[in-house]
Design a protein around this motif. Structure first.
Motif, PDB file in Angstrom:
ATOM      1  N   THR A  60       0.946  -1.288  -0.131  1.00  0.00           N
ATOM      2  CA  THR A  60      -0.050   0.014   0.058  1.00  0.00           C
ATOM      3  C   THR A  60       0.821   1.339   0.205  1.00  0.00           C
ATOM      4  O   THR A  60       0.297   2.389   0.003  1.00  0.00           O
ATOM      5  N   GLU A  61       2.336   1.228  -0.106  1.00  0.00           N
ATOM      6  CA  GLU A  61       2.959   2.266   0.207  1.00  0.00           C
ATOM      7  C   GLU A  61       3.895   2.621  -1.357  1.00  0.00           C
ATOM      8  O   GLU A  61       4.434   3.779  -1.135  1.00  0.00           O
ATOM      9  N   GLY A  62       3.765   1.897  -1.992  1.00  0.00           N
ATOM     10  CA  GLY A  62       4.761   2.033  -3.092  1.00  0.00           C
ATOM     11  C   GLY A  62       6.152   1.444  -3.049  1.00  0.00           C
ATOM     12  O   GLY A  62       6.969   2.268  -2.274  1.00  0.00           O
ATOM     13  N   VAL A  63       6.226   0.223  -3.422  1.00  0.00           N
ATOM     14  CA  VAL A  63       7.605  -0.447  -3.089  1.00  0.00           C
ATOM     15  C   VAL A  63       8.370   0.299  -4.224  1.00  0.00           C
ATOM     16  O   VAL A  63       8.561   0.702  -5.215  1.00  0.00           O
ATOM     17  N   SER A  64       9.656   0.416  -3.451  1.00  0.00           N
ATOM     18  CA  SER A  64      10.931   0.964  -3.880  1.00  0.00           C
ATOM     19  C   SER A  64      11.691   0.035  -4.941  1.00  0.00           C
ATOM     20  O   SER A  64      12.206  -0.757  -4.487  1.00  0.00           O
ATOM     21  N   VAL A  65      11.423   0.418  -6.346  1.00  0.00           N
ATOM     22  CA  VAL A  65      12.194  -0.533  -7.115  1.00  0.00           C
ATOM     23  C   VAL A  65      13.717  -0.413  -6.974  1.00  0.00           C
ATOM     24  O   VAL A  65      14.458  -1.155  -7.336  1.00  0.00           O
ATOM     25  N   ASP A  66      14.039   0.900  -6.846  1.00  0.00           N
ATOM     26  CA  ASP A  66      15.465   0.973  -6.428  1.00  0.00           C
ATOM     27  C   ASP A  66      16.034   0.356  -5.238  1.00  0.00           C
ATOM     28  O   ASP A  66      17.277  -0.271  -5.324  1.00  0.00           O
ATOM     29  N   ARG A  67      15.376   0.195  -4.050  1.00  0.00           N
ATOM     30  CA  ARG A  67      15.600  -0.657  -2.937  1.00  0.00           C
ATOM     31  C   ARG A  67      15.680  -2.207  -3.209  1.00  0.00           C
ATOM     32  O   ARG A  67      16.647  -2.989  -3.136  1.00  0.00           O
ATOM     33  N   LEU A  68      14.844  -2.645  -4.335  1.00  0.00           N
ATOM     34  CA  LEU A  68      14.739  -4.133  -4.608  1.00  0.00           C
ATOM     35  C   LEU A  68      15.946  -3.973  -5.721  1.00  0.00           C
ATOM     36  O   LEU A  68      16.570  -5.266  -5.343  1.00  0.00           O
ATOM     37  N   HIS A  69      16.164  -3.184  -6.274  1.00  0.00           N
ATOM     38  CA  HIS A  69      17.290  -3.552  -7.384  1.00  0.00           C
ATOM     39  C   HIS A  69      18.751  -3.670  -6.409  1.00  0.00           C
ATOM     40  O   HIS A  69      19.523  -4.383  -6.590  1.00  0.00           O
ATOM     41  N   ILE A  71      19.098  -4.766  -3.340  1.00  0.00           N
ATOM     42  CA  ILE A  71      19.116  -5.892  -2.777  1.00  0.00           C
ATOM     43  C   ILE A  71      19.229  -7.149  -3.819  1.00  0.00           C
ATOM     44  O   ILE A  71      20.171  -8.008  -3.581  1.00  0.00           O
ATOM     45  N   ALA A  72      18.656  -6.829  -4.982  1.00  0.00           N
ATOM     46  CA  ALA A  72      18.611  -8.255  -5.971  1.00  0.00           C
ATOM     47  C   ALA A  72      19.729  -8.023  -6.822  1.00  0.00           C
ATOM     48  O   ALA A  72      20.174  -9.246  -7.385  1.00  0.00           O
ATOM     49  N   GLY A  73      20.266  -6.855  -7.012  1.00  0.00           N
ATOM     50  CA  GLY A  73      21.585  -6.967  -8.089  1.00  0.00           C
ATOM     51  C   GLY A  73      21.022  -7.188  -9.525  1.00  0.00           C
ATOM     52  O   GLY A  73      19.782  -7.057  -9.691  1.00  0.00           O
ATOM     53  N   ASN A  74      22.019  -7.846 -10.135  1.00  0.00           N
ATOM     54  CA  ASN A  74      21.801  -8.263 -11.351  1.00  0.00           C
ATOM     55  C   ASN A  74      20.606  -9.470 -11.805  1.00  0.00           C
ATOM     56  O   ASN A  74      20.235  -9.909 -12.804  1.00  0.00           O
ATOM     57  N   ILE A  79      13.975 -12.308 -10.235  1.00  0.00           N
ATOM     58  CA  ILE A  79      13.445 -12.296  -8.948  1.00  0.00           C
ATOM     59  C   ILE A  79      12.047 -11.707  -9.232  1.00  0.00           C
ATOM     60  O   ILE A  79      11.134 -12.285  -8.471  1.00  0.00           O
ATOM     61  N   LEU A  80      11.979 -10.717 -10.106  1.00  0.00           N
ATOM     62  CA  LEU A  80      10.642 -10.097 -10.250  1.00  0.00           C
ATOM     63  C   LEU A  80       9.605 -10.947 -10.922  1.00  0.00           C
ATOM     64  O   LEU A  80       8.250 -10.669 -10.870  1.00  0.00           O
ATOM     65  N   LYS A  81      10.141 -11.923 -11.733  1.00  0.00           N
ATOM     66  CA  LYS A  81       9.279 -12.971 -12.140  1.00  0.00           C
ATOM     67  C   LYS A  81       8.624 -13.800 -11.109  1.00  0.00           C
ATOM     68  O   LYS A  81       7.346 -14.507 -11.287  1.00  0.00           O
ATOM     69  N   THR A 219      21.975  -1.310   5.656  1.00  0.00           N
ATOM     70  CA  THR A 219      22.994  -0.912   4.622  1.00  0.00           C
ATOM     71  C   THR A 219      22.275  -0.818   3.288  1.00  0.00           C
ATOM     72  O   THR A 219      21.017  -1.134   3.072  1.00  0.00           O
ATOM     73  N   SER A 220      23.008  -0.222   2.450  1.00  0.00           N
ATOM     74  CA  SER A 220      22.638   0.067   0.904  1.00  0.00           C
ATOM     75  C   SER A 220      22.001  -1.285   0.440  1.00  0.00           C
ATOM     76  O   SER A 220      21.253  -1.022  -0.413  1.00  0.00           O
ATOM     77  N   SER A 221      22.714  -2.500   0.707  1.00  0.00           N
ATOM     78  CA  SER A 221      22.378  -3.442  -0.146  1.00  0.00           C
ATOM     79  C   SER A 221      21.606  -4.660   0.698  1.00  0.00           C
ATOM     80  O   SER A 221      21.180  -5.708   0.275  1.00  0.00           O
ATOM     81  N   GLY A 222      21.230  -4.078   2.137  1.00  0.00           N
ATOM     82  CA  GLY A 222      20.326  -5.128   2.868  1.00  0.00           C
ATOM     83  C   GLY A 222      20.450  -4.825   4.109  1.00  0.00           C
ATOM     84  O   GLY A 222      21.246  -3.923   4.445  1.00  0.00           O
ATOM     85  N   LEU A 223      19.799  -5.786   4.846  1.00  0.00           N
ATOM     86  CA  LEU A 223      19.755  -5.571   6.251  1.00  0.00           C
ATOM     87  C   LEU A 223      20.915  -6.629   6.970  1.00  0.00           C
ATOM     88  O   LEU A 223      20.922  -7.887   6.418  1.00  0.00           O
ATOM     89  N   GLU A 224      21.630  -5.990   7.961  1.00  0.00           N
ATOM     90  CA  GLU A 224      22.781  -6.959   8.478  1.00  0.00           C
ATOM     91  C   GLU A 224      22.521  -7.081   9.866  1.00  0.00           C
ATOM     92  O   GLU A 224      22.341  -6.049  10.776  1.00  0.00           O
ATOM     93  N   GLY A 225      22.496  -8.316  10.435  1.00  0.00           N
ATOM     94  CA  GLY A 225      22.111  -8.623  11.682  1.00  0.00           C
ATOM     95  C   GLY A 225      22.954  -9.456  12.122  1.00  0.00           C
ATOM     96  O   GLY A 225      22.681 -10.565  12.750  1.00  0.00           O
TER      97      GLY A 225
END
Ligand code: GTP
Ligand code: MG
Length: 227
Positions: A60-69, A71-74, A79-81, A219-225
């Motif tokens: 309901t918020e508008g997924v950030s494609v930049d963020r998905l990109h 995390i998912a990289g190339n 992944i979107l499929k 982090t810019s590429s994902g969550l680190e725990g």
């Protein structure tokens, strides 16, 4: 026998959850804006899609494609499929999107690894104190009941996020949706902001684990725990 868990990939949270998300129930994350709820959902969703299973994602918020990109990289296209993404713009649409996700998951034609509703309560919140409040509450109850039943039937882990309101008397941030949501979600996590990229995760409720807490970093590429 150890129950099945969906590994989230955020190591500290997986430890807190005894291995990951329960695969036959609803997990709720609540917390203030910017506490990382959406980023966490996206991280887990990408992980599931990468494994080859489908993700039914109601946003309901508008997924950030930049963020998905990021995390998912190339692997983004691949992944979107595996993402069935719906972006409802109002309450009724959200109800239909959740009903469709549940029906498709039960139908079993696509192997579904995760259902996400982020946020489950945005439109509900907008309705509060208006003449639509009762309708919105009813709609939320039906959706969550459908998600609970679907999680159990398929089985599939369901991740929903919830917004908060500030209790003036207690000085605390409380989840929306009242006691129904509280009972329906078998695991409840509260996300809290800490300075900089750090976030705290508090395990508020679990069927088989004690309360506890963990931390992760954004982090810019994902969550680190790792801590
Ligand atoms: P609401 O949807 O508004 O309730 O918030 P949310 O809990 O879903 O927050 P979300 O997951 O969208 O997290 C956004 C937060 O992550 C903001 O505080 C951003 O500043 C922070 N953030 C996003 N990308 C980065 C990044 O690359 N590095 C760091 N350090 N922080 C980031
Ligand atoms: Mg969000």
């Amino acid at each position: 026998m150890e129950p099945d868990r969906l590994v989230t990939g955020v190591a500290s949270v997986d430890r807190l959850l005894g291995g990951g998300l329960e695969t036959d129930s609803v997990t709720e994350i609540y917390g203030e804006g910017g506490s990382g709820k959406t980023l966490f959902c996206l991280d887990v969703a990408v992980r599931v899609a990468r494994s080859g299973k489908w993700v039914f994602y109601v946003d309901t918020e508008g997924v950030s494609v930049d963020r998905l990109h990021a995390i998912a990289g190339n692997e983004l296209d691949r992944i979107l499929k595996r993402f069935l993404l719906s972006s409802p713009k109002e309450l009724d649409e959200q109800g239909r999107a959740v009903a469709t996700a549940c029906a498709l998951a039960r139908e079993g034609k696509r192997p579904v690894g995760l259902i996400v509703v982020d946020s489950a309560t945005m439109f509900y919140r907008l309705s509060l104190s208006s003449s639509d409040e009762d309708t919105a509450r009813q709609s939320l109850v039906l959706e969550v009941a459908d998600l609970v039943a679907t999680a159990l039937a398929v089985p599939v882990p369901v991740l929903i996020t919830n917004q908060v309101w500030r209790s003036v008397s207690e000085g605390t941030l409380e989840p929306l949706g009242g006691s129904f949501l509280n009972h329906a979600a078998k695991t409840i996590l509260r996300f809290e902001r800490l300075p900089g990229p750090r976030r705290r995760v508090v395990l508020v409720k679990h069927r088989s684990l004690p309360e506890g807490s963990a931390e992760f970093r954004i982090t810019s590429s994902g969550l680190e725990g790792s801590g």
